[in-house]
Motif scaffolding. Structure first.
Motif, mmCIF file in Angstrom:
data_model
loop_
_atom_site.group_PDB
_atom_site.id
_atom_site.type_symbol
_atom_site.label_atom_id
_atom_site.label_comp_id
_atom_site.label_asym_id
_atom_site.label_seq_id
_atom_site.Cartn_x
_atom_site.Cartn_y
_atom_site.Cartn_z
ATOM 1 N N TYR A 55 -9.522 -6.855 -6.554
ATOM 2 C CA TYR A 55 -8.371 -6.151 -7.115
ATOM 3 C C TYR A 55 -7.361 -7.133 -7.695
ATOM 4 C CZ TYR A 55 -3.915 -3.672 -7.131
ATOM 5 O OH TYR A 55 -2.704 -3.166 -7.489
ATOM 6 N N VAL A 56 -7.087 -8.186 -6.928
ATOM 7 C CA VAL A 56 -6.140 -9.209 -7.348
ATOM 8 C C VAL A 56 -6.573 -9.821 -8.690
ATOM 9 C CG1 VAL A 56 -5.507 -11.600 -6.816
ATOM 10 C CG2 VAL A 56 -5.202 -9.818 -5.094
ATOM 11 N N VAL A 57 -7.860 -10.124 -8.786
ATOM 12 C CA VAL A 57 -8.374 -10.723 -10.015
ATOM 13 C C VAL A 57 -8.267 -9.725 -11.179
ATOM 14 C CG1 VAL A 57 -10.443 -11.656 -11.131
ATOM 15 C CG2 VAL A 57 -9.862 -12.342 -8.798
ATOM 16 N N ASP A 58 -8.549 -8.453 -10.906
ATOM 17 C CA ASP A 58 -8.408 -7.418 -11.947
ATOM 18 C C ASP A 58 -6.984 -7.354 -12.483
ATOM 19 O OD1 ASP A 58 -11.010 -6.773 -11.778
ATOM 20 O OD2 ASP A 58 -10.745 -4.932 -10.604
ATOM 21 N N VAL A 59 -6.037 -7.341 -11.567
ATOM 22 C CA VAL A 59 -4.627 -7.255 -11.976
ATOM 23 C C VAL A 59 -4.258 -8.475 -12.816
ATOM 24 C CG1 VAL A 59 -2.226 -7.303 -11.167
ATOM 25 C CG2 VAL A 59 -3.892 -5.840 -10.027
ATOM 26 N N GLU A 62 4.589 -8.801 -8.700
ATOM 27 C CA GLU A 62 5.354 -8.920 -9.940
ATOM 28 C C GLU A 62 4.511 -8.472 -11.144
ATOM 29 O OE1 GLU A 62 8.479 -9.564 -10.391
ATOM 30 O OE2 GLU A 62 8.283 -9.481 -12.578
ATOM 31 N N MET A 63 3.263 -8.884 -11.173
ATOM 32 C CA MET A 63 2.378 -8.470 -12.271
ATOM 33 C C MET A 63 2.196 -6.958 -12.273
ATOM 34 S SD MET A 63 -0.573 -11.374 -12.146
ATOM 35 C CE MET A 63 -0.131 -13.094 -12.084
ATOM 36 N N GLU A 64 2.021 -6.388 -11.097
ATOM 37 C CA GLU A 64 1.876 -4.925 -10.991
ATOM 38 C C GLU A 64 3.088 -4.235 -11.608
ATOM 39 O OE1 GLU A 64 1.572 -4.420 -6.790
ATOM 40 O OE2 GLU A 64 -0.616 -4.342 -6.779
ATOM 41 N N LYS A 65 4.255 -4.751 -11.248
ATOM 42 C CA LYS A 65 5.499 -4.149 -11.727
ATOM 43 C C LYS A 65 5.555 -4.178 -13.251
ATOM 44 C CE LYS A 65 8.810 -5.570 -8.946
ATOM 45 N NZ LYS A 65 9.822 -6.593 -8.666
ATOM 46 N N VAL A 104 2.618 -16.509 -1.570
ATOM 47 C CA VAL A 104 2.230 -16.910 -2.922
ATOM 48 C C VAL A 104 1.524 -15.752 -3.625
ATOM 49 C CG1 VAL A 104 0.984 -18.583 -4.331
ATOM 50 C CG2 VAL A 104 1.986 -19.306 -2.160
ATOM 51 N N LEU A 105 0.399 -15.334 -3.050
ATOM 52 C CA LEU A 105 -0.431 -14.349 -3.734
ATOM 53 C C LEU A 105 0.257 -12.988 -3.883
ATOM 54 C CD1 LEU A 105 -3.299 -14.218 -4.919
ATOM 55 C CD2 LEU A 105 -4.052 -13.222 -2.759
ATOM 56 N N VAL A 106 0.737 -12.443 -2.774
ATOM 57 C CA VAL A 106 1.310 -11.096 -2.820
ATOM 58 C C VAL A 106 2.519 -11.002 -3.770
ATOM 59 C CG1 VAL A 106 2.439 -9.276 -1.462
ATOM 60 C CG2 VAL A 106 0.387 -10.384 -0.592
ATOM 61 N N PRO A 107 3.485 -11.931 -3.681
ATOM 62 C CA PRO A 107 4.612 -11.822 -4.620
ATOM 63 C C PRO A 107 4.192 -11.939 -6.089
ATOM 64 C CG PRO A 107 5.108 -13.408 -2.884
ATOM 65 C CD PRO A 107 3.684 -13.021 -2.722
ATOM 66 N N MET A 108 3.236 -12.826 -6.376
ATOM 67 C CA MET A 108 2.796 -12.975 -7.758
ATOM 68 C C MET A 108 2.144 -11.699 -8.274
ATOM 69 S SD MET A 108 1.198 -16.828 -7.765
ATOM 70 C CE MET A 108 0.811 -17.106 -9.483
ATOM 71 N N ILE A 109 1.238 -11.153 -7.463
ATOM 72 C CA ILE A 109 0.530 -9.937 -7.880
ATOM 73 C C ILE A 109 1.495 -8.758 -7.954
ATOM 74 C CG2 ILE A 109 -1.257 -8.278 -7.208
ATOM 75 C CD1 ILE A 109 -2.314 -10.901 -8.351
ATOM 76 N N LYS A 149 -0.965 2.247 -8.651
ATOM 77 C CA LYS A 149 -0.031 3.258 -8.138
ATOM 78 C C LYS A 149 -0.358 3.632 -6.688
ATOM 79 C CE LYS A 149 1.303 5.356 -12.498
ATOM 80 N NZ LYS A 149 0.801 6.316 -13.503
ATOM 81 N N ASP A 150 -1.658 3.774 -6.398
ATOM 82 C CA ASP A 150 -2.046 4.284 -5.074
ATOM 83 C C ASP A 150 -2.102 3.201 -3.997
ATOM 84 O OD1 ASP A 150 -2.181 6.702 -6.218
ATOM 85 O OD2 ASP A 150 -4.364 6.708 -6.487
ATOM 86 N N TYR A 151 -2.730 2.074 -4.337
ATOM 87 C CA TYR A 151 -2.860 1.003 -3.336
ATOM 88 C C TYR A 151 -2.362 -0.326 -3.876
ATOM 89 C CZ TYR A 151 -5.961 4.367 -1.133
ATOM 90 O OH TYR A 151 -6.481 5.496 -0.574
ATOM 91 N N PRO A 152 -1.052 -0.468 -4.037
ATOM 92 C CA PRO A 152 -0.540 -1.744 -4.536
ATOM 93 C C PRO A 152 -0.799 -2.846 -3.512
ATOM 94 C CG PRO A 152 1.260 -0.416 -3.709
ATOM 95 C CD PRO A 152 0.035 0.445 -3.656
ATOM 96 N N ILE A 153 -0.650 -4.076 -3.950
ATOM 97 C CA ILE A 153 -0.978 -5.226 -3.108
ATOM 98 C C ILE A 153 -0.207 -5.198 -1.792
ATOM 99 C CG2 ILE A 153 0.728 -6.776 -4.198
ATOM 100 C CD1 ILE A 153 -2.768 -7.873 -3.063
ATOM 101 N N ASN A 154 1.007 -4.678 -1.833
ATOM 102 C CA ASN A 154 1.820 -4.661 -0.614
ATOM 103 C C ASN A 154 1.214 -3.843 0.516
ATOM 104 O OD1 ASN A 154 4.003 -6.369 -1.069
ATOM 105 N ND2 ASN A 154 4.895 -4.871 -2.474
#
Lengths: 188, 245
Positions: free
Chosen positions: B142-146, B233-236, B226-231, B164-169
């Motif tokens: 998922y991370v790589v897709d985003v 932000e990209m999601e947003k 590192v990973l979660v905040p970066m992803i 929308k349904d399962y964000p990284i958080n």
């Protein structure tokens, strides 16, 4: 837990490192505002709090909590302190020996406070009852019904058990209960 | 202490030997003489910035300070995290297991106590395995897709729904139980198993557990800081863009 609520960064960090040298076993937390303090009082139960003497009003919340030992920080010695209050102040203009002596007094107060003794001793009988049921795999709701108490009370007991034993998970508590013969292996 | 590119690789290891498996996973093996970190990375074809982010993250809990986190590639982080999984499953777990088995071979504890500890660790092992599977099969892809959608500015409907349904958080909490169990096992060995005749064997188990805990905490730290905040932000940004269309 010890809280340092001091405005100046250097003093805050300095006091923190001196405290850490003097005692390793307690959690030390630095906060900057009364807002952080409010949150902290909700989550934890601090027992010893260092606060700037000119910010007492801002931290007035603290004075209501009877169990808290409040130590005021003074930048320099003043003559107004009576023998009574000497234990509850810290004058930071002294040399190492003097500062350590004052801090030692605060820590002694902290160690001897009744509240602390009570909360750090072994499991109470009630807590042992709860632990037994948890170890047997019952849910909070089941335990509450079985012991005729509210689920909320069960949760409070469980928090205290975890804090006292240093064991967080149900399987960990089960191992503890068996080792201490609170339950037998056959009951599992 | 912040480790920079001019420090000798050997000095970094002397500073904290727990970095040993970390540099291995990053592709650096021992025998680097007196070369500094920059030189070693160059020779081993390891990305210098990435190397520094990872080892400083391991040493220093405050990642926000100086590091060029933003410049690090997501794919590299994911590869590194996978390498840590492999390290847990192939090296650390067997090491702890061997040392737990040594407890009974040396009659340090009785049969029942041994079984308690062993079963507890078995359970832990299963959980750790499931956790790594979840991350590798679900979270990392998922991370790589985003990341790719973010780079290419192309967002499929499927990915949009997923964000929308399962964000990284929603995965961020996953680690807590893995860490709690290790913590419990340590306390059981330190405080609650009856006194051994000789502490040596038990110390061996504990040292292995402390090492493992340290490494797993680092793994979570890299994910959570590192990973979660970066992803996230990209999601947003992806969501904002898709809303504008």
């Amino acid at each position: 837990m010890i809280v340092i609520a001091i405005k100046d960064f250097i003093i805050r960090k300095g006091l923190e490192s001196i405290l850490r040298k003097n005692n390793m076993q307690h959690k030390i937390i630095c906060i900057k505002s009364s807002l952080e303090l409010k949150q902290l009082l909700l989550d934890e139960r601090p027992r010893l709090v260092y606060v700037d003497n000119n910010r007492l009003e801002e931290f007035s919340l603290l004075q209501k909590e009877k169990a808290i030992i409040l130590v005021e920080i003074f930048k320099e010695k003043t003559s107004v302190h009576s023998a009574n209050t000497m234990n509850h102040i810290l004058c930071i203009d002294g040399e190492e020996v003097e500062i350590n002596r004052q801090i030692k007094q605060h820590l002694d107060l902290y160690e001897n406070s009744a509240e602390r003794k009570k909360s750090d001793s072994e499991l109470s009988d009630r807590e042992t009852d709860i632990l037994r049921e948890v170890a047997l795999g019952k849910t909070n709701k089941e335990i509450a019904d079985y012991l005729f108490i509210s689920a909320h009370t069960v949760i409070t007991h469980r928090k205290n058990i975890t804090r006292k034993l240093g064991i967080k998970t149900v399987s960990g508590l089960t191992v503890y209960a068996i080792l201490n013969k609170i339950i037998q292996m056959e009951e599992m | 202490m912040y480790i920079d590119k001019d420090m000798k690789m050997a000095d970094a290891i002397h500073y904290n030997y727990l970095l040993l498996p970390v540099i291995n996973r990053l592709g650096v093996q021992l025998g680097f003489g007196d070369k500094n970190i920059e030189k070693v990375c160059q020779e081993e074809e390891v990305d210098l910035d990435f190397f520094l982010v990872i080892i400083n993250a391991f040493l220093d809990h405050d990642l926000n300070k100086t590091l060029k986190i933003q410049s690090v590639s997501i794919e590299k982080i994911v590869d590194y995290l996978k390498a840590t999984h492999q390290f847990y499953l192939e090296q650390m777990i067997p090491e702890v297991e061997n040392r737990i088995n040594a407890l009974i071979q040396n009659f340090d504890i009785n049969q029942n106590q041994f079984l308690l500890v062993k079963n507890f660790f078995e359970e832990y092992k299963k959980e750790l395995y499931l956790h790594t599977q979840l991350e590798e099969k679900t979270v990392y892809p998922y991370v790589v897709d985003v990341y790719q959608a973010y780079q290419s500015h192309q967002l499929s409907q499927e990915l949009l729904d997923r964000i929308k349904d399962y964000p990284i958080n929603s995965y961020a909490q996953e680690h807590s139980d893995i860490e709690s169990k290790l913590f419990d096992l340590k306390n059981i060995l330190i405080k609650y198993l009856p006194q051994p005749k000789h502490s040596y064997q038990r110390n061996q188990v504990l040292t292995a557990l402390f090492k493992m805990e340290n490494d797993i905490n680092d793994h979570s730290r890299i994910e959570n800081m590192v990973l979660v905040p970066m992803i996230s932000e990209m999601e947003k940004q992806l969501l904002t863009k898709s809303a504008q269309k």
